[in-house]
Write an enzyme that holds these catalytic residues in place. Structure first.
Site, mmCIF file in Angstrom:
data_model
loop_
_atom_site.group_PDB
_atom_site.id
_atom_site.type_symbol
_atom_site.label_atom_id
_atom_site.label_comp_id
_atom_site.label_asym_id
_atom_site.label_seq_id
_atom_site.Cartn_x
_atom_site.Cartn_y
_atom_site.Cartn_z
ATOM 1 N N HIS A 67 0.632 -0.873 -0.314
ATOM 2 C CA HIS A 67 -0.159 -0.036 -0.093
ATOM 3 C C HIS A 67 0.962 1.409 0.375
ATOM 4 O O HIS A 67 0.581 2.226 -0.530
ATOM 5 C CB HIS A 67 -0.677 -0.116 1.241
ATOM 6 C CG HIS A 67 -2.103 0.979 1.172
ATOM 7 N ND1 HIS A 67 -3.375 0.719 0.863
ATOM 8 C CD2 HIS A 67 -1.985 1.980 1.606
ATOM 9 C CE1 HIS A 67 -4.238 1.507 1.110
ATOM 10 N NE2 HIS A 67 -3.142 2.582 0.988
ATOM 11 N N GLU A 137 -7.801 8.342 -4.971
ATOM 12 C CA GLU A 137 -7.670 7.411 -3.997
ATOM 13 C C GLU A 137 -8.683 6.221 -3.941
ATOM 14 O O GLU A 137 -9.817 6.158 -4.894
ATOM 15 C CB GLU A 137 -7.793 7.557 -2.390
ATOM 16 C CG GLU A 137 -6.406 8.329 -2.023
ATOM 17 C CD GLU A 137 -5.510 7.074 -1.859
ATOM 18 O OE1 GLU A 137 -4.562 7.729 -1.061
ATOM 19 O OE2 GLU A 137 -5.866 6.398 -1.371
ATOM 20 N N HIS A 139 -10.381 3.108 -1.619
ATOM 21 C CA HIS A 139 -11.101 2.888 -0.114
ATOM 22 C C HIS A 139 -11.734 0.833 -0.545
ATOM 23 O O HIS A 139 -13.139 0.861 -0.239
ATOM 24 C CB HIS A 139 -11.693 3.545 0.785
ATOM 25 C CG HIS A 139 -10.932 3.509 2.194
ATOM 26 N ND1 HIS A 139 -12.215 3.862 3.359
ATOM 27 C CD2 HIS A 139 -10.228 3.010 2.612
ATOM 28 C CE1 HIS A 139 -11.151 3.785 4.156
ATOM 29 N NE2 HIS A 139 -9.753 3.756 3.895
ATOM 30 N N ASP A 161 -6.135 14.162 1.335
ATOM 31 C CA ASP A 161 -5.143 14.725 0.411
ATOM 32 C C ASP A 161 -4.660 15.575 -0.040
ATOM 33 O O ASP A 161 -3.229 15.906 -0.028
ATOM 34 C CB ASP A 161 -5.317 13.244 -0.764
ATOM 35 C CG ASP A 161 -4.554 11.772 -0.147
ATOM 36 O OD1 ASP A 161 -3.828 11.952 0.341
ATOM 37 O OD2 ASP A 161 -4.946 11.045 -0.712
ATOM 38 N N GLN A 294 -12.498 1.932 9.907
ATOM 39 C CA GLN A 294 -12.619 3.187 9.551
ATOM 40 C C GLN A 294 -14.213 3.348 10.683
ATOM 41 O O GLN A 294 -14.941 3.488 9.265
ATOM 42 C CB GLN A 294 -11.667 4.403 9.412
ATOM 43 C CG GLN A 294 -10.397 3.090 9.441
ATOM 44 C CD GLN A 294 -9.640 3.254 8.621
ATOM 45 O OE1 GLN A 294 -10.296 3.993 6.811
ATOM 46 N NE2 GLN A 294 -8.266 2.585 7.427
ATOM 47 N N ASP A 322 -1.594 14.467 5.617
ATOM 48 C CA ASP A 322 -2.794 13.643 6.463
ATOM 49 C C ASP A 322 -1.935 12.967 7.313
ATOM 50 O O ASP A 322 -1.429 12.260 6.849
ATOM 51 C CB ASP A 322 -3.963 13.490 5.678
ATOM 52 C CG ASP A 322 -3.436 12.957 4.499
ATOM 53 O OD1 ASP A 322 -2.273 12.771 4.050
ATOM 54 O OD2 ASP A 322 -4.220 11.203 4.138
ATOM 55 N N SER A 365 -7.214 6.475 13.223
ATOM 56 C CA SER A 365 -8.081 6.989 13.291
ATOM 57 C C SER A 365 -8.413 7.914 12.429
ATOM 58 O O SER A 365 -6.924 8.990 12.292
ATOM 59 C CB SER A 365 -8.112 7.766 15.127
ATOM 60 O OG SER A 365 -8.054 6.690 15.429
ATOM 61 N N GLY A 597 -2.085 9.267 -8.766
ATOM 62 C CA GLY A 597 -2.080 7.898 -9.588
ATOM 63 C C GLY A 597 -1.958 6.853 -8.377
ATOM 64 O O GLY A 597 -1.062 7.172 -6.938
#
Lengths: 809, 162
Positions: A67, A137, A139, A161, A294, A322, A365, A597
């Protein structure tokens, strides 16, 4: 309110461990480190003469995760195709990044890139005052487990981001693309541990809606694809664009600067998120992965955003990023990469007691940002945060020793306990490169028999009501696409605001007519024949949409988001290599650079018996600066008597098409891309639109000319009469269904105002085009076939109802 | 005399004349599951308020913060659960411990902003009242397939009139 941490720090007995024990340690600890990586870590700590702590192992595991490090794209791949073997040393550098480098060099003075691949998002030029920031992104894994929370934090994360790019961009819109299994999938066939696709769909949409709307960011663009192979691995792509003042794009952290966390508190949320996303899901994931889930809090993030915009403009911090995957360890580890940092964990505010030091350091978190604050600004920052009810805490400082040192509370004697002390060089560069084999075996899917195919009218109705083509209005209406007041061209268009727009346009600075166009291209079906042409087609589709609304490709930049199966398997990896090669070839030919990307691998689901991999899925997102939004063109036909033109050549390219899919086939002739011809077509069409010669324009994609023209007609509320003999085509595209439903790239259906036909035709000289019909006052859709017979004569209301019914939930 | 610290459970529902869109949507989804017996679904928002609250303070939170008086009404529910009539099933869904409850945190802050100092924490949950001739295994299926996500939530279901 403050909570106490649990002080327990354990060491991993690595120095004396056997290979088997190390493999076991990695698996039991969900570290996702392979044996070679474990050996590298053991070598490093052997030299230090001590075992690593859990904080160190967890930090290494997440920093070295696929990742975060993109080991596949940056590794060494032996690509075998037929008898040839090609060694590719760093696929990313040789395709995606090389495309951008070559394009920027070729454009010279006209290069519009500002920052590519280095920050949390890409940056291009917008106007004299602002640059444009864009990031998409995925998820996926969290959304498979908890669709609402996963999508919620997906959008929350991608908003952070651009906020963490340069010194912080202000979000101007979101874009969301989803891939699900069909909502009518039989409940009885659902594997254990998998949520039903309809539930995933509804949960994901609700999650995106609740975060985007509450943050006050319009969601203006998206797409939804359906394929049964997304059953165990739904895909959730979330994107955010922002504007940033031109003098706020540079960042740095100086020794002595304070490490400050602002926003949400730290809990156990998302522990192991980065390593979790590097593991295949199994039916046991549902319960073992509880901590990887999350939960988002958009109100908290909105407050953080408001504070940061003020702090940025007052120059209260020098660097920002971030907290995403890996939490503090990743954010501080990356920000302090060139300086070094010391973190005091007991100073991090906690949601509840009992967290161990490694959990505090690795927690994912949400709604947290890390700042580098010069000591003389900290009081001003604290005061500002207090005034907006945002928590800000100093949790360490940047040093000059290029080490990542983590300490916990002082012991009884008052000396700090070091729980991690890592060399930045080893942390960031120590991961061994992987070497993998990719093997390309071209598939051979039979063509459907020509006998027994349904008629043109019946096929059109069925295609319009297929999940992939059908109206997504139920989804779009839940999103706020108006907030901030800058939306020019919105997702639904036409006389009744319910036709499917190509690209969206937003005007981020309300005192200016300059706009931003956003579009996307995605079509995983083509990858079943050749991922090379899938990727090429995705780029072409995104650029077609930009062109349709009035954009120009030389002001456009691209993002690439690869979602793939397990790249350790040679066939999956070969598909990746082919798609990446197409990205280079086609992006360079169009002159559209990649600016950012992301990749998401291991999207495979195993229920113990079978492993289902998602189809290789590449999302291309395009962003374009438009000088004057008043020139924008929508896709709905505007007036009876206007002429309909087909621009671009139609080929016998039904392979992977929705039409063949409807017949139950994949076929062979996948749509190809001739970028030299395509860029000529797009540039001319842009000029024609700029001169006001185009009343409506729609790109031909899924369902070909037939679906595109029908959508234009029922969106505008006027009929259309088309003559297929006037469609520019290859000689072998000699069947009505081929001309109607082929998905050849670089094609447009264009409405030209009555009386401007000669001007339009003059502007199109040298480009394949044909005057193929007219807009009529009668509410029927008519098509005359190649032999001159009328092959479609259907009420608009029938077509529109077929298109709207499936997702009218 | 200071109020004693305890947990008060509040249910907020739409008024009878207001469309329950969530409930209606769920009814369709339950039919999709092949459970034809479902006749109606009512959606309930649940709050567990922990702390020492006087009657006035409780009313200030429930009417001033948790309920929209134009479209909703609220009631305090006893430990026995939701008010479920015979022939109906009650379902409660609450977060598992440790899962972030953003709405609960906001409700806590809102309560304090209203001047209720004695409130200690707020948990939020969802309730459903299912009408129709259903058996427990069907209700379990509905809970697992649609209402609760076992990864982050736990649920309880009970039959009315028992």
């Amino acid at each position: 309110m403050t909570f106490e941490a649990d002080d327990t720090v354990e060491t991993f007995a690595l120095l004396k461990a056997t290979d088997d024990e190390m493999t076991q340690l990695s698996r039991d600890g969900m570290l996702a480190l392979n044996l070679e990586e474990m050996r590298s870590i053991r070598r490093h700590f052997s030299a230090l003469g001590r075992d690593p702590t859990d904080v160190e192992m967890e930090t290494l595991a997440q920093t070295w995760s696929e990742h975060c490090k993109h080991k596949v794209f940056n590794g060494v791949i032996d690509y075998v195709s037929g008898r040839n073997t090609e060694r590719i040393d760093n696929l990313f550098a040789r395709t995606i990044r090389k495309a951008t480098e070559d394009i920027r060099r070729a454009k010279g003075q006209n290069d519009h890139c500002v920052s590519v691949f280095v920050d949390n998002a890409g940056i291009i030029e917008f106007d004299d005052d602002y640059h444009l920031v864009f990031k998409v992104e995925t998820h996926n894994h969290p959304s498979a487990l908890d669709p609402y929370g996963g999508a919620n934090t997906g959008i929350g994360g991608v908003i952070r981001d651009p906020l963490g790019t340069g010194l912080g961009g202000k979000p101007i819109f979101n874009t969301d693309v989803f891939c699900f299994a069909p909502p009518d999938f039989p409940y009885g066939k659902l594997p254990e541990g998998v949520l039903h696709p309809k539930r995933v769909f509804k949960g994901v949409v609700a999650g995106v809606r609740d975060y985007g709307n509450r943050m006050g960011i319009p969601t203006v663009n998206g797409a939804i694809m359906f394929d049964e192979r997304y059953l165990g691995n739904p895909l959730v792509y979330c994107g955010t664009a922002a504007i940033i003042p031109v003098d706020r794009c540079e960042k740095s952290a100086e020794p002595g600067d304070l490490v400050v966390t602002i926003g949400g508190r730290t809990g156990r949320d998302g522990i192991h998120g980065a390593t979790f996303s590097s593991i295949e899901l199994t039916d046991a994931s549902e319960s073992t992965a509880t901590q990887a889930v999350q939960i988002g809090n958009p109100i908290e993030e909105k407050k953080v955003l408001d504070v940061l915009m003020q702090a940025r403009d007052r120059g209260l911090y020098r660097n920002i990023t971030d907290c995403g995957a890996g939490g503090f360890s990743s954010a501080i580890g990356e920000m302090g990469q060139d300086t070094g940092a010391e973190v005091h964990l007991e100073k991090a505010p906690l949601k509840y007691g009992g967290l161990k030091p490694w959990e505090i350091f690795l927690s994912e978190s949400q709604e947290r940002m890390i700042l580098a604050v010069p000591p003389d600004q900290i009081d001003a920052l604290r005061e500002l945060c207090a005034s907006e009810d945002v928590e800000a805490s100093v949790i360490g400082e940047f040093t000059g020793d290029r080490r990542l040192r983590v300490t916990h509370r002082p012991d009884a004697a008052g000396s700090r306990i070091t729980v991690a002390d890592l060399d930045m060089e080893f942390l960031h560069q120590g991961v061994p490169r992987i070497v993998r084999t990719a093997r390309w075996d071209p598939p051979d899917h039979p063509e459907p028999p020509t006998a027994g195919r349904p008629g043109a009218a019946q096929s059109l109705v069925r295609l319009l009501s297929s999940w992939n083509v059908a109206s997504k209005e139920w989804v779009v209406r839940q999103y706020d696409h108006e907030v901030q007041g800058g939306s020019v061209l919105k997702p639904l268009q036409g006389a009744r605001n319910d036709g499917p727009g190509d690209a969206a346009i937003v005007r981020p600075v309300l005192s200016s007519d300059r706009g931003v166009i956003v579009a996307n291209g995605i079509n995983p079906s083509y990858g079943d024949i050749d991922p090379y042409w899938m990727a090429a087609s995705a780029i072409d589709e995104a650029l077609r949409q930009v062109t349709c609304v009035g954009g120009r490709i030389d002001r456009t930049a691209l993002l690439d988001n690869f979602c793939w199966g397990n790249p350790d398997k040679p066939d999956r990896l070969a598909a990746l290599v082919r798609a990446a090669k197409a990205c280079y070839d086609v992006a360079v030919a169009y002159g559209t650079p990649f600016i950012s990307g992301k990749d998401s691998f291991y999207n495979e689901f195993s229920d113990g018996e079978r492993t289902i991999a998602i189809p290789p899925t590449l999302l291309i997102s395009a962003i374009c600066v438009m000088d004057d939004v008043r020139k924008a063109v929508s896709m709905d036909v505007k007036a009876p008597g206007n002429s309909i033109y087909l621009v671009g050549r139609t080929r016998d390219e039904l392979g992977g098409s929705r039409y063949y899919g409807m017949l139950g086939f994949v076929g062979r002739n996948v749509p190809t891309v001739d970028a030299a011809a395509g860029s000529g077509t797009m540039n001319r069409l842009h000029e024609a639109i700029a001169q006001g010669l185009v009343a409506a324009c729609h790109d031909c994609s899924e369902g070909g000319i037939a679906v595109a023209a029908a959508e234009m007609a029922f969106a505008g509320g006027f009929g259309m009469a088309l003559d297929l003999d006037a469609v520019p085509r290859d000689p072998d595209a000699d069947r009505d269904d081929t001309v109607l439903f082929s998905e050849s790239n670089s094609r447009f259906v264009v409405e030209v105002p009555r009386g401007r036909e000669d001007d339009f035709e003059a502007s199109m000289q040298g480009i394949p085009f044909g005057r193929a019909g007219t807009v009529t006052g009668e509410e029927r859709f008519l098509v005359r076939g190649l032999g001159g017979d009328e092959i479609v004569s259907t009420e608009l209301s029938t077509l529109k109802e077929a298109w709207q019914r499936p997702l009218r939930w | 005399m200071a109020a004693e610290s305890k947990t008060r459970r509040i249910a907020v529902v739409n008024r009878k004349d207001v469309v329950d869109a969530v409930g209606e949507g769920l009814r369709g989804d339950i039919l999709d599951l092949g459970i034809a017996g479902i006749e109606g679904v009512r959606h309930v928002r649940l709050y567990a308020l922990h702390g020492a609250l006087s009657a006035t303070e409780l009313d200030r939170i429930t009417t001033g913060l948790l309920t929209d008086p134009v479209t909703q009404e609220h009631l305090e529910i006893a430990d026995g659960g939701l008010p479920v009539a015979p022939g109906e099933w009650g379902v409660e869904v609450w977060f598992r411990p440790g899962v972030t409850d953003a709405v609960g945190e906001t409700a806590l802050k809102g309560s304090r902003d209203l001047g209720v100092a004695g409130i200690e924490s707020v948990d939020t949950g969802r309730g459903y009242i299912l009408a129709g001739p259903l058996i427990r295994s069907q209700v379990d299926t509905i809970c697992r397939r649609l209402l609760a996500n076992d990864v982050i939530e736990r649920y309880a279901c009970y039959e009315g009139g028992q």
